[in-house]
Enzyme design. Structure first.
Site, PDB file in Angstrom:
ATOM      1  N   VAL A   1      40.499  36.320  46.501  1.00  0.00           N
ATOM      2  CA  VAL A   1      40.532  35.573  45.248  1.00  0.00           C
ATOM      3  C   VAL A   1      40.412  36.525  44.064  1.00  0.00           C
ATOM      4  O   VAL A   1      39.491  37.350  44.006  1.00  0.00           O
ATOM      5  CB  VAL A   1      39.391  34.527  45.196  1.00  0.00           C
ATOM      6  CG1 VAL A   1      39.381  33.813  43.842  1.00  0.00           C
ATOM      7  CG2 VAL A   1      39.547  33.523  46.333  1.00  0.00           C
ATOM      8  N   ASP A   2      41.349  36.401  43.128  1.00  0.00           N
ATOM      9  CA  ASP A   2      41.294  37.168  41.883  1.00  0.00           C
ATOM     10  C   ASP A   2      40.767  36.328  40.725  1.00  0.00           C
ATOM     11  O   ASP A   2      40.219  36.870  39.764  1.00  0.00           O
ATOM     12  CB  ASP A   2      42.696  37.676  41.500  1.00  0.00           C
ATOM     13  CG  ASP A   2      43.276  38.622  42.535  1.00  0.00           C
ATOM     14  OD1 ASP A   2      42.495  39.368  43.155  1.00  0.00           O
ATOM     15  OD2 ASP A   2      44.505  38.590  42.733  1.00  0.00           O
TER      16      ASP A   2
END
Length: 346
Positions: free
Chosen positions: A60-61
């Site tokens: 996840v960014d």
């Protein structure tokens, strides 16, 4: 059937309205049922987050957080939230805060974050009052010369003011009572082209009557709902009736289904992805509601994580009756760094 109209153009300013206009082309692709993770009653298989450093954080960014029940309850910040947000930012993660509560504008929410000691830039905050303004921008409502009648609070007013949409109602109609004696009638403005219904702590019979007259009697008048949340967190002591109750009253007397601009509709995520060129596959929606937050993530191609710090219990999540399934669930977003606790204890 609740629906959200397809978005073909969107022109919005930044939170401070100082950046240039933004006009993306919105593309909506229907996801197969298997990808949307709906329709299965096998919710006992939903994974409780146990190794975030392995299963969540590397993939996840961008984290999109709901606010009520995730960051705070009422006017109290949930324990450990400030430190957790600081750690995410230190890892290079982007964070955004998307709330269905329309009582405040983005400027108003910035003040609330500040009052709770949370250092959140205004451009990271998106409310359903902002989404209503965005909808009017993309549909070029201002060009019609029509007005908006508001059932709601100051947040909607402030966002419409920023884009020059004429409006009335809202808090100004809080104390009004219609005369219902023999032969009496409520007169209404024939130039109202849309009624927006947001959470309204001063809703009354006059507002409901005025709204239904506009929707039922003004040709082409739109019915816009900021959200359909059943309950909300006005205080940390109990749940309170949400905007779904206000929308339901007006839907009941008009027979018209509203256009919903808040979660789980796509407007706000389409805006974020187009403006910031985000990869949906590396975005995680974090919320406490299955039918808004998790559905918002699932329907729009995002990862999803339910927290138990708000309205949804573990029992409800894992029940056979529930058909909306997140990728993971956790007690709170503080659990994103449970690996560190294990390391310390070891």
């Amino acid at each position: 059937m609740i629906y959200t109209r397809a978005i073909t153009a969107l022109t919005l300013a930044s939170a401070s309205r100082t950046t240039s206009a933004f006009s993306p082309t919105i593309r909506r692709t229907a996801l197969p049922a298997s990808q949307r993770r709906m329709g299965s009653a096998l919710n006992a298989n939903v994974a409780k987050l146990s190794q975030p450093g392995k299963d969540l954080l590397p993939d996840v960014d961008v984290f999109i957080f709901d606010c009520d029940g995730v960051i705070w309850r009422g006017d109290s910040v949930i324990d450990g939230i400030p430190e957790t947000l600081d750690k995410l930012r230190a890892m290079g993660k982007k964070t955004f805060f998307v709330t269905n509560n329309s009582t405040k504008s983005r400027k108003g929410y910035k003040k609330k974050f500040d009052s709770l000691g949370l250092n959140v830039p205004a451009e990271e905050i998106f409310s359903s009052s902002f989404a209503a303004a965005a909808y009017f921008e993309q549909t070029k409502f201002k060009d019609t010369g029509k007005k908006v009648y508001i059932v709601g609070e100051v947040g909607i007013q402030e966002e419409l003011d920023l884009i020059g949409i004429p409006h009335f109602g809202g808090p100004e109609d809080a104390g009004k009572q219609p005369d219902m004696g023999p032969g009496c009638a409520v007169s209404h403005d024939k130039d109202v082209g849309a009624v927006v219904v947001g959470f309204d702590r001063n809703i009354n019979y006059y507002k409901i009557q005025y709204a239904q007259l506009c929707i039922n009697e003004n040709p082409g008048c739109e019915f816009i709902a900021t959200n359909l949340d059943a309950v909300t967190h006005l205080t940390d002591a109990q749940e309170w009736a949400g905007n779904g109750s206000m929308v339901g009253a007006i839907r009941g007397c008009t027979g018209v289904e509203p256009t919903v601009v808040g979660k789980p509709g796509p407007l706000m995520i389409d805006y974020l992805c187009d403006k910031l060129n985000l990869n949906r596959e590396r975005i995680c929606m974090v919320g406490d509601r299955l039918d808004t937050d998790i559905l918002f993530g699932n329907d729009n191609g995002l990862k999803s994580l339910l927290v138990l710090s708000g309205v949804t219990s573990e029992e409800k999540l894992l029940s056979k009756e529930n058909t909306i399934t997140p990728d993971y669930y956790a007690d709170s977003i503080v659990d994103f760094f449970m690996d560190e606790k294990v390391g310390v204890e070891a």
